[in-house]
Design an enzyme around this catalytic site. Structure first.
Site, mmCIF file in Angstrom:
data_model
loop_
_atom_site.group_PDB
_atom_site.id
_atom_site.type_symbol
_atom_site.label_atom_id
_atom_site.label_comp_id
_atom_site.label_asym_id
_atom_site.label_seq_id
_atom_site.Cartn_x
_atom_site.Cartn_y
_atom_site.Cartn_z
ATOM 1 N N HIS A 39 122.758 -78.715 -35.388
ATOM 2 C CA HIS A 39 124.401 -78.717 -35.207
ATOM 3 C C HIS A 39 124.735 -78.910 -33.810
ATOM 4 O O HIS A 39 126.052 -79.397 -33.804
ATOM 5 C CB HIS A 39 124.955 -77.542 -35.829
ATOM 6 C CG HIS A 39 124.906 -77.287 -37.288
ATOM 7 N ND1 HIS A 39 125.482 -78.066 -38.428
ATOM 8 C CD2 HIS A 39 124.217 -76.339 -38.044
ATOM 9 C CE1 HIS A 39 125.184 -77.976 -39.403
ATOM 10 N NE2 HIS A 39 124.352 -76.655 -39.382
ATOM 11 N N GLU A 75 119.241 -70.315 -46.836
ATOM 12 C CA GLU A 75 120.642 -70.431 -46.907
ATOM 13 C C GLU A 75 121.442 -70.985 -48.057
ATOM 14 O O GLU A 75 122.751 -71.594 -48.165
ATOM 15 C CB GLU A 75 121.271 -71.376 -45.638
ATOM 16 C CG GLU A 75 120.391 -72.684 -45.550
ATOM 17 C CD GLU A 75 120.478 -73.065 -43.983
ATOM 18 O OE1 GLU A 75 121.493 -72.718 -43.362
ATOM 19 O OE2 GLU A 75 119.412 -73.967 -43.667
ATOM 20 N N ASP A 119 126.077 -70.369 -43.852
ATOM 21 C CA ASP A 119 125.819 -71.525 -44.965
ATOM 22 C C ASP A 119 125.520 -70.661 -46.281
ATOM 23 O O ASP A 119 125.763 -71.126 -47.354
ATOM 24 C CB ASP A 119 124.570 -72.198 -44.528
ATOM 25 C CG ASP A 119 125.028 -73.433 -43.742
ATOM 26 O OD1 ASP A 119 126.193 -74.082 -44.047
ATOM 27 O OD2 ASP A 119 124.413 -73.717 -42.989
#
Length: 260
Positions: A45, A149, A175
């Protein structure tokens, strides 16, 4: 070079680290100097490119703080790049099956345990060892971390964690809460139930557990569930929080003095 994080977790000691998303080796250097046990270099990310990731790992050489790299996917070439830059831990997101976990482990291990390609000059330099020494110890000292997740991942967590040579399972609360239908609410009972299930499965195997915790209360709660590896801050959040606190304090002080 020994992986003290692996030793700490095996001994029941807590390890605290910081997430890095800003594309600057200086950020990594400052966070290491602040006392982090590890840095969670986020290539999934974050805005970190490969060249800067190399520099981040390099500035951690000979320091207590170790580099854990979260790759963007489970592709072999991404795992190889992270390992060959000298990371002590590889974190692979969205593991959903035992087969996927097995392929990840094999990609991270040199033969005969796996199929990792042999190109480790840089990694050896950053670990402070010779190439033959690195090849001899890398399978033992590098941590393979699978990230869970989704509800589907939790449903088959026993099968995933039964794969040999997984060193830690990392639960991504953001998540997981989102895929459970409760975005950013990691305290929701459905999310908590899944956290507990992962913790129980890992505990039965003596496996280390990691997650994100934002404050002391969250850390204590997760410790009770068996977690010991915590990302407790992120570079961008630290800058934002510290900057806001400093500026607001000065503005309030000036207002008290001047009245305007």
């Amino acid at each position: 070079m020994r992986n003290h994080i692996k030793e700490d977790l095996a001994s029941g000691r807590l390890v605290l680290g910081a997430g890095v998303t800003i594309n600057s080796p200086l950020v990594a250097e400052f966070l290491a100097a602040a006392g982090a046990d590890f840095l969670f270099l986020d290539l999934e990310h974050g805005a970190i490119n490969l060249e800067t990731a190399h520099l981040m790992v390099a500035v951690l050489r000979n320091q207590h703080c170790l580099a854990f790299v979260r790759v963007a996917s489970d592709q072999d070439w991404q795992l190889n790049q992270a390992l060959d830059m000298g990371a002590h831990g590889i974190i692979v997101p969205f593991i959903t099956s035992a087969k996927q976990a097995e392929l990840v482990v094999r990609a991270c291990k040199y033969p005969p345990e796996g199929r990792r390609g042999l190109s480790c000059q840089i990694a050896a330099i950053r670990w402070g060892v010779t190439v033959p020494e690195y090849v001899r110890i890398a399978n033992r000292e590098t941590m393979v971390v699978v990230q869970v997740e989704t509800p589907e991942s939790v449903d088959c967590i026993d099968e995933i964690l039964s794969v040999p040579d997984i060193d830690m399972v990392f639960v991504g609360p953001a998540d997981l809460s989102a895929t459970c239908g409760f975005p950013l609410n990691s305290g929701h009972p459905e999310v908590e139930r899944r956290f507990a299930k992962v913790g129980e499965s890992a505990f039965r195997r003596g496996m280390a557990l990691g997650t994100v915790a934002r404050n002391v209360e969250e850390v204590k709660h997760r410790v009770d569930q068996g977690f010991g590896f915590f990302v407790v801050a992120a570079d961008s959040g630290l800058i934002l929080q510290a900057g806001a606190e400093k500026l607001n304090a000065i503005r309030e002080g000036l207002l008290a003095v001047t009245g305007s």
